[in-house]
Every structure is written in structure tokens, then in C-alpha cells.
Design an enzyme around this catalytic site. Structure first.
Site: not given
Ligand code: RB5
Length: 154
Positions: A10, A72, A105, A140
Site C-alpha cells: 500500500d 505496508c 516450519h 511440520h
Molecule cells: C497505512 O497508514 C497503514 O495503516 C498500513 O500501511 C498498515 O500499516 C496497516 O496495517
């Protein structure tokens, strides 16, 4: 090493995704599933895109021939969204040891990392450890099969 690596992020993981793509693209078949720019976006949409593409690859998604990387801000939201898919085993890793164990694992097929948690150098080492470690199978495998059977609990 996997034949194909899928990667997505993201906005919170966009810069780290770029660094990973730059580092990995010469030695691996890499599919960058976006986003293409750093504007605000919603991580579940990109987790969904990557997981569907991964699962479309059938057995290759389960035997390490194709692996995914989701980035993210923290790795947490991506892992939560990805683990909603039966057959996806997404692991947030903050060090190489976790990355190796996630593959060896847990047969993790998606690595999740947080751009706001770790630096680029550490993230690259984690990615290399994840991509170069094979699932050990044996006891596993029995455990993976057990939680596969539990994936539709409500
Ligand atoms: C975005 O601000 C942030 O919430 C996203 O990148 C992530 O960390 C969510 O888990």
C-alpha cells in the site's frame, strides 16, 4: 529459490516495495502487482490481488515455486487480509530468523513486512532469507494440514 515472486504494497509500504523490486528483479521472475504510485490506497485491495494471483497458480503456491511479498506500514494489516484466504500462509517477519522459520516450519507462502518497522537493509536480508529457505516438511506438514482443516471456522 522460487520461480516467481509476487509483490505488492500500500502507500505505507510503497518505498520499501520499490527497494525490494530493484534488488530482486535481476535474479528472480518478479511480478509487481502495484500500486504504481505512492498515493493513499487500501492495503486489503492489494493483499486480495496478490493472494488471488498466488492461489491461481495452484500447487506452485503450496510447494514454494511461487511466493509473495506484501509490504505496508507495519506488515500487520497485510498479513490479516492475506490470511483470510484458505491456502495462504502469511507471516509478518521482523528478522531473518523469523523469515527462515516461517518457510522451514510454517511453509509460509507470503512474507509481510512493515516499512515503518524495519530499515531497507534488514528488509532485504529478511526477503533473501525467506526466498532461499525451503519448507522442511515432516512433522511440520502434519501441523500445516491441521490448521488448513481449521481455516473455515467462524
Ligand atoms: C497505512 O497508514 C497503514 O495503516 C498500513 O500501511 C498498515 O500499516 C496497516 O496495517
Amino acid at each position: 529459490m522460487p520461480k516467481t515472486v509476487l509483490i505488492a504494497s500500500d502507500h505505507g509500504g510503497f518505498a520499501l516495495k520499490g527497494a525490494l523490486v530493484q534488488n530482486l528483479r535481476d535474479t528472480l521472475h518478479l511480478e509487481d502487482l502495484g500500486p504504481e504510485s505512492a498515493g493513499f490506497c487500501d492495503y486489503p485491495i492489494f493483499a486480495d490481488k496478490l493472494c488471488r494471483r498466488l492461489l491461481d497458480m495452484g500447487e506452485a503456491a503450496q510447494n514454494g515455486e511461487v511466493l509473495g511479498i506484501l509490504v505496508c506500514g507495519t506488515g500487520l494489516g497485510m498479513s490479516m487480509a492475506a490470511n483470510r484466504f484458505a491456502g495462504v500462509r502469511a507471516a509478518v517477519c521482523t528478522c531473518e530468523f523469523m523469515a527462515r522459520m516461517a518457510r522451514a516450519h510454517n511453509n509460509a507462502n507470503v512474507l509481510c513486512m512493515g516499512e515503518r518497522v524495519i530499515g531497507q537493509g534488514v528488509a532485504l536480508d529478511i526477503a533473501h532469507a525467506f526466498l532461499s529457505t525451503e519448507f522442511e516438511g515432516g512433522r511440520h506438514l502434519r501441523r500445516i494440514e491441521l490448521f488448513n482443516a481449521q481455516s473455515c471456522k467462524s
